[in-house]
Design a protein around this motif. Structure first.
Motif, short mmCIF file in Angstrom:
data_model
loop_
_atom_site.label_atom_id
_atom_site.label_comp_id
_atom_site.label_asym_id
_atom_site.label_seq_id
_atom_site.Cartn_x
_atom_site.Cartn_y
_atom_site.Cartn_z
N PRO A 129 37.91 36.69 33.23
CA PRO A 129 37.87 36.75 34.68
C PRO A 129 37.33 38.11 35.14
N GLU A 130 36.86 38.17 36.36
CA GLU A 130 36.24 39.41 36.84
C GLU A 130 37.24 40.57 36.90
N TRP A 131 38.53 40.29 37.06
CA TRP A 131 39.52 41.36 37.14
C TRP A 131 39.91 41.92 35.78
N TYR A 132 39.41 41.29 34.71
CA TYR A 132 39.86 41.66 33.37
C TYR A 132 39.53 43.12 33.02
N ASN A 133 38.32 43.52 33.39
CA ASN A 133 37.87 44.88 33.05
C ASN A 133 38.73 45.95 33.71
N ARG A 134 39.29 45.60 34.87
CA ARG A 134 40.09 46.59 35.59
C ARG A 134 41.36 46.96 34.81
N ILE A 162 45.44 45.30 40.92
CA ILE A 162 45.56 44.27 39.87
C ILE A 162 46.80 44.51 38.99
N TRP A 163 47.16 45.80 38.82
CA TRP A 163 48.35 46.09 38.00
C TRP A 163 49.62 45.57 38.68
N ARG A 164 49.65 45.66 40.00
CA ARG A 164 50.83 45.14 40.72
C ARG A 164 50.96 43.64 40.46
N VAL A 165 49.81 42.98 40.40
CA VAL A 165 49.82 41.54 40.13
C VAL A 165 50.32 41.28 38.71
N LEU A 178 49.04 39.52 27.83
CA LEU A 178 47.87 39.89 28.63
C LEU A 178 47.53 41.38 28.45
N ILE A 179 48.55 42.21 28.48
CA ILE A 179 48.32 43.65 28.36
C ILE A 179 47.74 44.01 26.99
N LEU A 180 48.33 43.42 25.94
CA LEU A 180 47.84 43.74 24.60
C LEU A 180 46.39 43.30 24.42
N HIS A 181 46.03 42.20 25.08
CA HIS A 181 44.67 41.70 24.93
C HIS A 181 43.69 42.45 25.84
N ALA A 182 44.02 42.51 27.12
CA ALA A 182 43.06 43.07 28.07
C ALA A 182 42.98 44.58 27.98
N LYS A 183 44.12 45.23 27.91
CA LYS A 183 44.10 46.70 27.93
C LYS A 183 43.89 47.30 26.54
N TYR A 184 44.65 46.76 25.57
CA TYR A 184 44.60 47.37 24.25
C TYR A 184 43.62 46.68 23.30
N GLU A 185 43.03 45.60 23.77
CA GLU A 185 41.97 44.90 23.04
C GLU A 185 42.38 44.48 21.64
N LEU A 186 43.61 44.00 21.52
CA LEU A 186 44.07 43.52 20.22
C LEU A 186 43.53 42.10 19.99
#
Lengths: 379, 179
Positions: A6-11, B118-121, B133-141
């Protein structure tokens, strides 16, 4: 996984907070703590080594003595053996206590948990996250006791972190007294884990493993509500509930106490460990310390000693122990305020006093009177 | 220092600890904060993570990267903190100071000046979905790494991740509609 993002993913790749929250001060603090811990460990190792050397020296002296007087002792031993074999003839068997028959018992309908894995922690080899509800069966009476929802974390946590290598019980005999922990899973399946309050062990099918000290307190609290451990569990739990409440008070960091005023009978936690070695009236229980990943012993010191050694916490239940200001079990709230001063953290049941970085001295009240006084291991 | 070098370390000195903290400290803190939603808990958890690593570096055998290993320890300690509440003070006395907060977790999150809406969401998600979600999106595991860190199957990871994305997308669109 679908590669579409999704577009928000990069954020989400950025930082969630707008400043550096892990600072050089944090690092400095951690380094100091790590160094202190290592120093304490080295001290402990030295103490252990000294004890071993003394024991070895004593054993050597005894063997030397025995060798010297071997012939004389031989005849003496033979006479003594005759005497004790006569003295120790087992008594006539008596009728065993009748058990209440509940055929088939409810807990016998549960599926016995059997873990085949040889290593790792239980949560990695069994879906502990899927446990929905936990209760306890008293195997002697068949009675089922519900574990309150807010206490079930004690069992979940202890089971999750049971190390299948490091927590193996030294004695694989669970003893006679047993209860069954019944674990209901989200899919409706119910598993049984036999637990021995005598040994503080759980049976995972392939063998016995030590549970945490908190499971012992919890089970004692449920099955023997009049026991000393049950009483302690009740008061500590009440304090926990108060501290955990949304409107719980914040710790007051604006002042701290001279550590000497928070010693009990002039000793801190480490010194008390040494003192306790000389106490003989103790009911020891082994437990698995999942944080330290090691077996340890907790103890219920009876008689006039009346104190309980938990994991990293000593709880004094007798009025004979005092702080230098004269605060102790039996002191009234006003008396504590006058003699010692106001606590850094205060709820109805638990008052915490800070020395250095942490709150290490606690008073637990019941109806306005100090019921327990406790000191914690320096972290 | 390469990841592969760490597996030969039997005992860590403070210099090595300093290196690890400089390299991964903020990442660890962020994960602890995103899981617990509490600033003070994140401080304590980060401290516990590095103390544990300092004492147990010999347990790192290079089966995963150092970063994944640290994230795994962080996640476990954070879950422990959340599960055990007060009783943890017995072994981690510092916990008590962090627990004595008078504001709700959500309120504190808002007070932390979260950088992006987006973090609040994301912080509204239930823990099980949030952590994936965090491990995948932020930490790219990878899926495999996440399965290992979370102690669940890859299938469960995928399903939770899909649910997490769906929920966040829905909240996100909903939020945009009001702007």
């Amino acid at each position: 996984m679908n590669d579409f993002e999704p577009e928000w993913y990069n954020r989400l790749k950025g930082s969630p907070v707008n400043r550096r929250t892990f600072t050089s001060d944090h690092m400095e603090e951690i380094q100091q703590k790590a160094s202190r811990l290592r120093a304490v460990n080295i001290q402990k190792q030295r103490a252990r080594r000294t004890r071993w050397m003394m024991a070895a020296a004593a054993a050597f002296a005894i063997i030397a003595g025995l060798t010297l007087y071997h012939s004389k002792l031989g005849s003496l031993a033979s006479e003594y053996w005759k005497e004790i074999t006569v003295r120790h003839v087992p008594p006539e068997p008596v009728d065993p206590p009748k058990k209440i028959e509940n055929e088939p018992k409810e807990q016998e309908k549960l599926i016995p948990l059997k873990i085949d894995a040889a290593s790792g922690v239980l949560k990695d080899v069994w879906p502990i996250d899927d446990v929905k509800d936990i209760s306890v069966y008293n195997d002697q009476t068949g009675e089922k006791i519900e574990i309150p929802k807010e206490r079930q974390y004690v069992v979940i946590q202890a089971l999750a972190w049971t190390d299948l290598v490091k927590a193996i019980a030294l004695n694989q005999d669970a003893g006679d007294e047993k209860v069954t922990l019944a674990l209901q899973m989200e899919d409706g399946t119910e598993y049984a884990i036999p637990y021995s309050p005598e040994q503080n062990t759980i049976d995972l099918g392939g063998g016995l493993y030590y549970a945490s000290d908190k499971i012992l307190l919890l089970v004692k609290g449920l099955l023997e509500p009049g026991s000393r451990l049950a009483e302690l569990d009740r008061v500590l739990e009440q304090a926990r509930v108060e501290y955990s409440a949304d409107d719980s008070p914040k710790i007051d960091d604006s002042f701290m106490y001279d550590f000497r005023r928070l010693l009990i009978d002039g000793s801190d936690y480490i010194e008390w460990q040494t003192r306790l070695a000389a106490y003989s009236d103790v009911q020891p229980y082994r437990y698995f310390d999942s944080m330290g990943e090691k077996l340890d012993t907790m103890g219920e010191y009876g008689g006039a000693d009346n104190l309980i050694a938990l994991n990293s916490q000593l709880v004094f239940a007798s009025s004979q122990y005092k702080t230098v200001d004269g605060v102790g079990v039996g002191s009234l709230e006003d008396e504590v305020l006058k003699k010692l001063g106001k606590p850094n953290l205060k709820t109805k049941t638990g008052w915490g006093y800070k020395s250095g970085d942490y709150v290490r001295f606690y008073l637990y009240f019941e109806e306005g009177v100090v019921k327990y006084m406790s000191i914690n291991m320096p972290s | 220092m390469d990841d592969s070098d760490w597996k030969y370390v039997e005992q860590m000195d403070t210099q090595a600890l300093q290196y690890l903290m400089s390299a991964y400290g903020q990442d660890i803190w962020n994960l602890a904060f995103l899981l617990t939603k509490r600033h003070h808990l994140a401080d304590d958890i980060t401290q516990d993570v590095f103390i544990k690593v300092y004492q147990s570096i010999h347990l790192f055998r290079g089966a995963s990267s150092m970063k994944t290993w640290l994230l795994s320890i962080t996640r476990n300690i954070a879950i422990n903190y959340m599960r055990t509440a007060f009783m943890r003070k017995v072994t981690l006395t510092s916990w008590i100071s962090s627990q004595g907060v008078g504001v709700s977790a959500e309120k504190e999150v808002l007070e932390q000046s979260v950088t992006e809406e987006i973090w609040r969401v994301v912080l509204k998600l239930p823990l099980k979905l949030r952590e994936v979600l965090i491990l995948h999106a932020k930490y790219e595991l990878s899926m495999k790494e996440m399965a290992s860190v979370l102690g669940i199957s890859e299938g469960t990871v995928k399903s939770r991740l899909a649910r997490a994305r769906k929920k966040v997308s829905a909240y996100w669109k909903e939020g945009a509609a009001y702007e």
